[in-house]
Write a protein that holds these residues in place. Structure first.
Motif, PDB file in Angstrom:
ATOM      1  N   PRO A   5       0.774  -1.247   0.000  1.00  0.00           N
ATOM      2  CA  PRO A   5       0.000   0.000   0.000  1.00  0.00           C
ATOM      3  C   PRO A   5       0.800   1.289   0.000  1.00  0.00           C
ATOM      4  O   PRO A   5       0.214   2.365  -0.099  1.00  0.00           O
ATOM      5  CB  PRO A   5      -0.798  -0.109   1.306  1.00  0.00           C
ATOM      6  CG  PRO A   5       0.081  -0.909   2.211  1.00  0.00           C
ATOM      7  CD  PRO A   5       0.778  -1.904   1.317  1.00  0.00           C
ATOM      8  N   PHE A   6       2.140   1.217   0.090  1.00  0.00           N
ATOM      9  CA  PHE A   6       2.918   2.453   0.271  1.00  0.00           C
ATOM     10  C   PHE A   6       3.859   2.745  -0.893  1.00  0.00           C
ATOM     11  O   PHE A   6       4.792   3.525  -0.749  1.00  0.00           O
ATOM     12  CB  PHE A   6       3.726   2.362   1.568  1.00  0.00           C
ATOM     13  CG  PHE A   6       2.915   1.999   2.776  1.00  0.00           C
ATOM     14  CD1 PHE A   6       1.900   2.830   3.221  1.00  0.00           C
ATOM     15  CD2 PHE A   6       3.146   0.810   3.460  1.00  0.00           C
ATOM     16  CE1 PHE A   6       1.143   2.484   4.334  1.00  0.00           C
ATOM     17  CE2 PHE A   6       2.401   0.466   4.576  1.00  0.00           C
ATOM     18  CZ  PHE A   6       1.390   1.303   5.015  1.00  0.00           C
ATOM     19  N   PHE A   7       3.625   2.131  -2.047  1.00  0.00           N
ATOM     20  CA  PHE A   7       4.546   2.335  -3.171  1.00  0.00           C
ATOM     21  C   PHE A   7       4.503   3.789  -3.639  1.00  0.00           C
ATOM     22  O   PHE A   7       3.538   4.514  -3.383  1.00  0.00           O
ATOM     23  CB  PHE A   7       4.246   1.358  -4.305  1.00  0.00           C
ATOM     24  CG  PHE A   7       2.901   1.503  -4.947  1.00  0.00           C
ATOM     25  CD1 PHE A   7       2.712   2.372  -6.016  1.00  0.00           C
ATOM     26  CD2 PHE A   7       1.819   0.760  -4.506  1.00  0.00           C
ATOM     27  CE1 PHE A   7       1.478   2.502  -6.624  1.00  0.00           C
ATOM     28  CE2 PHE A   7       0.583   0.874  -5.109  1.00  0.00           C
ATOM     29  CZ  PHE A   7       0.401   1.754  -6.164  1.00  0.00           C
ATOM     30  N   PRO A   8       5.540   4.235  -4.354  1.00  0.00           N
ATOM     31  CA  PRO A   8       5.666   5.670  -4.667  1.00  0.00           C
ATOM     32  C   PRO A   8       4.541   6.211  -5.536  1.00  0.00           C
ATOM     33  O   PRO A   8       4.068   5.558  -6.466  1.00  0.00           O
ATOM     34  CB  PRO A   8       7.009   5.736  -5.421  1.00  0.00           C
ATOM     35  CG  PRO A   8       7.775   4.541  -4.948  1.00  0.00           C
ATOM     36  CD  PRO A   8       6.737   3.472  -4.744  1.00  0.00           C
ATOM     37  N   SER A   9       4.145   7.433  -5.243  1.00  0.00           N
ATOM     38  CA  SER A   9       3.108   8.092  -6.035  1.00  0.00           C
ATOM     39  C   SER A   9       3.624   8.502  -7.406  1.00  0.00           C
ATOM     40  O   SER A   9       2.829   8.836  -8.292  1.00  0.00           O
ATOM     41  CB  SER A   9       2.566   9.318  -5.286  1.00  0.00           C
ATOM     42  OG  SER A   9       3.612  10.230  -5.007  1.00  0.00           O
ATOM     43  N   GLY A  10       4.935   8.476  -7.594  1.00  0.00           N
ATOM     44  CA  GLY A  10       5.530   8.764  -8.898  1.00  0.00           C
ATOM     45  C   GLY A  10       6.078   7.526  -9.571  1.00  0.00           C
ATOM     46  O   GLY A  10       6.921   7.627 -10.468  1.00  0.00           O
ATOM     47  N   VAL A  60      15.081   0.939 -12.234  1.00  0.00           N
ATOM     48  CA  VAL A  60      14.777   2.261 -11.690  1.00  0.00           C
ATOM     49  C   VAL A  60      14.805   2.155 -10.170  1.00  0.00           C
ATOM     50  O   VAL A  60      14.029   1.402  -9.576  1.00  0.00           O
ATOM     51  CB  VAL A  60      13.406   2.761 -12.178  1.00  0.00           C
ATOM     52  CG1 VAL A  60      13.119   4.148 -11.622  1.00  0.00           C
ATOM     53  CG2 VAL A  60      13.360   2.769 -13.706  1.00  0.00           C
ATOM     54  N   VAL A  61      15.715   2.891  -9.550  1.00  0.00           N
ATOM     55  CA  VAL A  61      15.926   2.798  -8.106  1.00  0.00           C
ATOM     56  C   VAL A  61      15.088   3.852  -7.398  1.00  0.00           C
ATOM     57  O   VAL A  61      15.150   5.041  -7.728  1.00  0.00           O
ATOM     58  CB  VAL A  61      17.423   2.968  -7.768  1.00  0.00           C
ATOM     59  CG1 VAL A  61      17.636   2.881  -6.249  1.00  0.00           C
ATOM     60  CG2 VAL A  61      18.256   1.899  -8.478  1.00  0.00           C
ATOM     61  N   PHE A  62      14.317   3.403  -6.412  1.00  0.00           N
ATOM     62  CA  PHE A  62      13.456   4.286  -5.623  1.00  0.00           C
ATOM     63  C   PHE A  62      13.985   4.389  -4.199  1.00  0.00           C
ATOM     64  O   PHE A  62      14.417   3.391  -3.610  1.00  0.00           O
ATOM     65  CB  PHE A  62      12.021   3.750  -5.601  1.00  0.00           C
ATOM     66  CG  PHE A  62      11.328   3.824  -6.923  1.00  0.00           C
ATOM     67  CD1 PHE A  62      10.543   4.918  -7.248  1.00  0.00           C
ATOM     68  CD2 PHE A  62      11.479   2.803  -7.858  1.00  0.00           C
ATOM     69  CE1 PHE A  62       9.911   4.994  -8.482  1.00  0.00           C
ATOM     70  CE2 PHE A  62      10.847   2.868  -9.092  1.00  0.00           C
ATOM     71  CZ  PHE A  62      10.064   3.969  -9.404  1.00  0.00           C
ATOM     72  N   ALA A  63      13.926   5.597  -3.667  1.00  0.00           N
ATOM     73  CA  ALA A  63      14.348   5.839  -2.295  1.00  0.00           C
ATOM     74  C   ALA A  63      13.117   5.871  -1.396  1.00  0.00           C
ATOM     75  O   ALA A  63      11.985   5.698  -1.839  1.00  0.00           O
ATOM     76  CB  ALA A  63      15.108   7.158  -2.212  1.00  0.00           C
ATOM     77  N   GLY A  64      13.344   6.086  -0.110  1.00  0.00           N
ATOM     78  CA  GLY A  64      12.232   6.202   0.826  1.00  0.00           C
ATOM     79  C   GLY A  64      12.271   5.118   1.877  1.00  0.00           C
ATOM     80  O   GLY A  64      13.127   4.239   1.866  1.00  0.00           O
ATOM     81  N   ASP A  65      11.321   5.207   2.802  1.00  0.00           N
ATOM     82  CA  ASP A  65      11.246   4.283   3.932  1.00  0.00           C
ATOM     83  C   ASP A  65      10.487   3.033   3.510  1.00  0.00           C
ATOM     84  O   ASP A  65       9.270   2.951   3.667  1.00  0.00           O
ATOM     85  CB  ASP A  65      10.553   4.970   5.113  1.00  0.00           C
ATOM     86  CG  ASP A  65      10.472   4.074   6.343  1.00  0.00           C
ATOM     87  OD1 ASP A  65      11.212   3.061   6.393  1.00  0.00           O
ATOM     88  OD2 ASP A  65       9.668   4.378   7.242  1.00  0.00           O
TER      89      ASP A  65
END
Length: 200
Positions: free
Chosen positions: A102-107, A175-180
């Motif tokens: 449920p928390f995947f990136p909005s972009g 494609v590398v995504f950052a975040g918690d």
């Protein structure tokens, strides 16, 4: 971007005791509703890949696309079902997301699109960097060219089940995504409790 979104909800949820994880309550609404809310603004149309009686998903108002057969061939079968559905609607690309994340990136879709375009690939997948080095792959979060669907159909017929075993044959933009922990997924009751704390 003219992209069809496909939420992959075809898993058996054995570690949750079976049933549909997407219908579990998270913060006062179904887990799947969080995924719908996050993915729908990023795509042109949205459908759900799930097997069994589609009426259980009627409250979401989405087309429900089942796998072509009931062999339970894993997420690649859901991707193929989504590709076939999107091709019939006139789309060249699908973006996929897992129904229990449920928390995947909005972009997500825009970044996958940019990665695919910059590398000239037909596929793109999400990754995250490990704190100790290296990368974790999240292959169910991807952008897929619908034109590859017949190749994927043959691969499934030949017994291919691992997503990366097929995508790596074609070259896949990373494609590398950052975040918690943006791709945290709910696999167990403990995960569900953690997600509820995170929502709270």
């Amino acid at each position: 971007m003219n992209v069809a979104g496909i939420i992959l909800a075809g898993g058996r949820a054995t570690r949750m005791g079976g049933g549909d994880k997407g219908l579990l309550d998270l913060g006062g609404k179904p887990l799947l509703a969080h995924v719908v809310d996050r993915l729908s603004p990023q795509v042109t149309v949205l459908a759900l890949n799930a097997n069994g009686d589609p009426r259980r998903f009627a409250p979401f108002g989405l087309p429900v696309v089942a796998d072509a057969d009931d062999t339970r061939a894993g997420p690649l079968a859901g991707v193929l079902a989504g590709m076939d559905w999107a091709a019939a609607q006139g789309f060249d690309l699908i973006a996929t997301a897992a129904a229990d994340t449920p928390f995947f990136p909005s972009g997500l879709v825009a970044d996958l699109w940019a990665g695919m375009a910059s590398e000239g690939k037909l596929l793109a997948r999400a990754e995250t960097e490990r704190s100790g080095g290296g990368f974790d792959r999240h292959p169910t979060f991807g952008l897929w060219s619908v034109g590859l669907r017949d190749d994927l159909r043959r691969a499934l017929s030949d017994g291919t089940r691992k997503v990366v075993a097929w995508t790596d044959r074609h070259g896949c933009a990373r494609v590398v995504f950052a975040g918690d922990d943006p791709f945290f997924n709910v696999n167990t009751p403990d995960d569900l409790q953690q997600a509820r704390r995170r929502i709270g």
